[in-house]
Write a protein that holds these residues in place. Structure first.
Motif, short mmCIF file in Angstrom:
data_model
loop_
_atom_site.label_atom_id
_atom_site.label_comp_id
_atom_site.label_asym_id
_atom_site.label_seq_id
_atom_site.Cartn_x
_atom_site.Cartn_y
_atom_site.Cartn_z
N GLU A 1 0.83 -1.21 0.00
CA GLU A 1 0.00 0.00 0.00
C GLU A 1 0.86 1.26 0.00
OE1 GLU A 1 -3.09 -0.07 2.93
OE2 GLU A 1 -3.84 -2.03 2.27
N ALA A 2 1.98 1.21 0.70
CA ALA A 2 2.90 2.36 0.70
C ALA A 2 3.47 2.57 -0.70
CB ALA A 2 4.02 2.14 1.71
N PHE A 3 3.78 1.48 -1.40
CA PHE A 3 4.30 1.60 -2.75
C PHE A 3 3.27 2.23 -3.68
CE2 PHE A 3 5.51 0.07 -6.99
CZ PHE A 3 6.83 0.50 -7.02
N ASN A 4 2.01 1.91 -3.46
CA ASN A 4 0.94 2.54 -4.26
C ASN A 4 0.89 4.05 -4.03
OD1 ASN A 4 0.14 0.12 -5.41
ND2 ASN A 4 -1.37 -0.32 -3.80
N VAL A 5 1.12 4.46 -2.76
CA VAL A 5 1.17 5.89 -2.46
C VAL A 5 2.35 6.54 -3.18
CG1 VAL A 5 1.51 7.60 -0.62
CG2 VAL A 5 0.03 5.63 -0.22
N ILE A 6 3.50 5.88 -3.13
CA ILE A 6 4.69 6.40 -3.81
C ILE A 6 4.43 6.56 -5.31
CG2 ILE A 6 7.07 5.83 -4.46
CD1 ILE A 6 7.27 4.42 -1.67
N MET A 7 3.84 5.55 -5.91
CA MET A 7 3.54 5.62 -7.35
C MET A 7 2.61 6.78 -7.67
SD MET A 7 5.14 3.32 -9.14
CE MET A 7 4.18 3.27 -10.64
N GLU A 8 1.57 6.96 -6.88
CA GLU A 8 0.58 7.99 -7.17
C GLU A 8 1.07 9.39 -6.83
OE1 GLU A 8 -2.82 10.02 -8.31
OE2 GLU A 8 -2.18 7.96 -8.78
N GLU A 9 1.58 9.56 -5.61
CA GLU A 9 1.91 10.90 -5.13
C GLU A 9 3.24 11.44 -5.67
OE1 GLU A 9 -0.16 12.80 -3.40
OE2 GLU A 9 -1.62 11.16 -3.45
#
Length: 509
Positions: free
Chosen positions: A42-50
């Motif tokens: 989930e943190a990686f998804n934040v990194i990808m998006e933000e």
């Protein structure tokens, strides 16, 4: 069990393990791993998006500026006795991403690094995940061989068919390595007997040379007073005739000239020193010649621009930072040596027998860690290797040439506008002349007033968040902007935006 108890340091913990079933312990272990993997996903998804989606969108902000007290409160930096929930931790990740400067943003022009290369980033992520140290073939077999190949390829671009080298944690450390090896070359007794066994030593660098030269002289015990500063011409290049004068001066003070630092791409002006002439002087005086090509070394990839470093093959050592113009990502710095006598190893080795046993079952020359002044050493070759594999030497050449082309375009557009005054530099350095100062160059307070323009525009720029560019005073010049063009995401549209935005930010000054 006594050994286990000693390690745990708490008898009650040991009793808990004795009394609990192995199934319960295993379930707790698996739950912890599962929870960690979920958080990482989930943190990686934040990194990808933000960061990698929004952070590379020119319509988004480069940064969301907050004053230090505001930022401390928003981040809640306090470290407490107990951990936080999954939800809270994900919010921490979002906050870090939100309030950090997006150096991958197309309009981040503030430093000599910018943009993002996704193959290099993949290498960085893989490096972090594998979490090994680059000191022995035993624990880093892939990376020992990979570093050897990358260093060999970089040396060949310099013009050396043989030699040595190592990846270092930044250009300043690479320069320090070069100076230390040069001192060992000149005075090998210094390793065992110390400075008392050496004469006073003299170092030479230009007034535009990187400040790491003085830091290295201080750190190595040579002393900053023994760094002789050589004058530069209007473009920022070292004046060879003044280098010769400074060598004479050093000798008259009973100092031994042993090291000259030439620069290929100075930090502010982007100037290239005349390497062949400096090499002639170095050879006549028996000095080690180092080239700090941290910024400009990447022109070696370009047939069109590598003339800027003509003579670099005559150097004894070269610093080169692929994390700058090539976009390998921080940090990626090498120091390369022409030497084939293993000076780097002889200078730094301590022969720690718990790491560098000579009776291992493989070729122990692959245990390169004793060349380093560090013990643990981060793997920095993978990101460059993977990026190079992806786009090839041709792709890296195109990257360098695009940066030069965009800089030329920017200069041409500035020359069409009345309110920009270019400096005589290779990097795009300029003053913005606001309406109130136009055609007033001869007024008594002109320079003082002009010096205040860049800081005000920079503050407005940061708080608006649209872009980021640096400024500085230098050698009698009042504050001016330094525009750095490296990101392959940039287009002429971004250059036009940059000029328009500077004009808008300073129109009422």
């Amino acid at each position: 069990m006594h050994g286990v108890a000693a390690l745990l340091g708490n008898q009650s913990q040991l009793e808990f393990i004795k009394s609990g079933t192995s199934g319960e312990v295993e379930r707790m272990r698996l739950w912890s791993i599962s929870d960690g993997k979920l958080f990482l996903t989930e943190a990686f998804n934040v990194i990808m998006e933000e960061i990698l989606h929004k952070g590379t969108d020119s319509e988004e902000k480069v940064c969301e500026w907050k004053d230090p007290d505001q930022l401390r409160a928003l981040l809640d930096l306090d470290l407490r006795e107990h951990g936080e929930s999954h939800k809270q931790l994900l919010q921490r990740v979002r906050d870090v991403a939100r309030y950090s400067v997006k150096t991958c943003h197309p309009r981040f022009f503030n430093q000599l690094f910018a943009g993002v290369d996704y193959h290099a980033l993949t290498g960085r992520l893989l490096t972090e995940t594998l979490n090994t140290s680059q000191y022995t073939y035993e624990v880093a077999p892939v990376f020992v061989l990979m570093e050897e190949e990358v260093l060999c390829k970089l040396r060949s671009l310099v013009g050396w068919s043989e030699g040595d080298g190592i990846f270092c944690p930044g250009g300043s450390m690479s320069n320090m390595y070069a100076m230390n090896v040069a001192r060992y070359w000149a005075f090998p007794q210094v390793k065992t007997q110390g400075l008392w066994a050496t004469p006073r030593m003299a170092i030479f660098t230009s007034q535009q040379g990187h400040y790491s030269m003085k830091k290295a002289a201080a750190f190595l015990g040579i002393g900053t007073d023994n760094v002789f500063i050589v004058q530069v011409d209007e473009s920022g290049s070292m004046r060879p005739e003044d280098l010769e004068a400074k060598i004479v001066q050093a000798k008259s003070q009973d100092a031994v000239p042993f090291f000259v630092n030439a620069t290929a791409g100075t930090t502010v002006q982007g100037a290239f020193d005349p390497l062949n002439r400096i090499a002639d002087i170095s050879e006549r005086n028996g000095m080690w010649m180092h080239v700090d090509a941290a910024w400009g070394g990447s022109v070696l990839f370009s047939k069109k621009h590598k003339h800027l470093v003509a003579g670099i093959e005559r150097a004894n050592s070269v610093t080169w930072n692929p994390h700058k113009m090539l976009l390998a990502g921080l940090q990626c710095s090498v120091v390369l040596f022409r030497d084939t006598t293993n000076l780097l190893m002889h200078c730094h080795s301590a022969k720690a027998t718990y790491l560098f046993q000579q009776d291992k079952f493989y070729d122990t020359s692959l245990d390169t860690g004793d060349k380093s002044i560090q013990c643990g050493r981060k793997v920095d070759c993978l990101k460059l290797w993977l990026m190079w594999k992806a786009i090839g030497t041709h792709g890296l050449s195109e990257r360098v040439e695009k940066a030069f082309a965009l800089a030329r375009y920017l200069v041409e557009e500035m020359e069409k506008r009345d309110n920009f005054k270019l400096g005589p530099f290779v990097n795009v350095c300029f003053w913005f002349i606001p309406p109130s100062l136009r055609r007033k160059e001869n007024s008594a307070d002109y320079q003082e007033s002009l010096s205040k323009v860049a800081p005000v525009i920079k503050e407005r720029m940061i708080k608006r968040g649209t872009m980021m560019v640096g400024y500085q005073p230098m050698d009698g010049h009042v504050n001016f902007f330094r525009m750095v063009v490296v990101s392959p995401q940039l287009t002429t549209k971004d250059m036009d935006f940059f000029l328009d935005e500077i004009e808008d930010l300073g129109k009422d000054l």
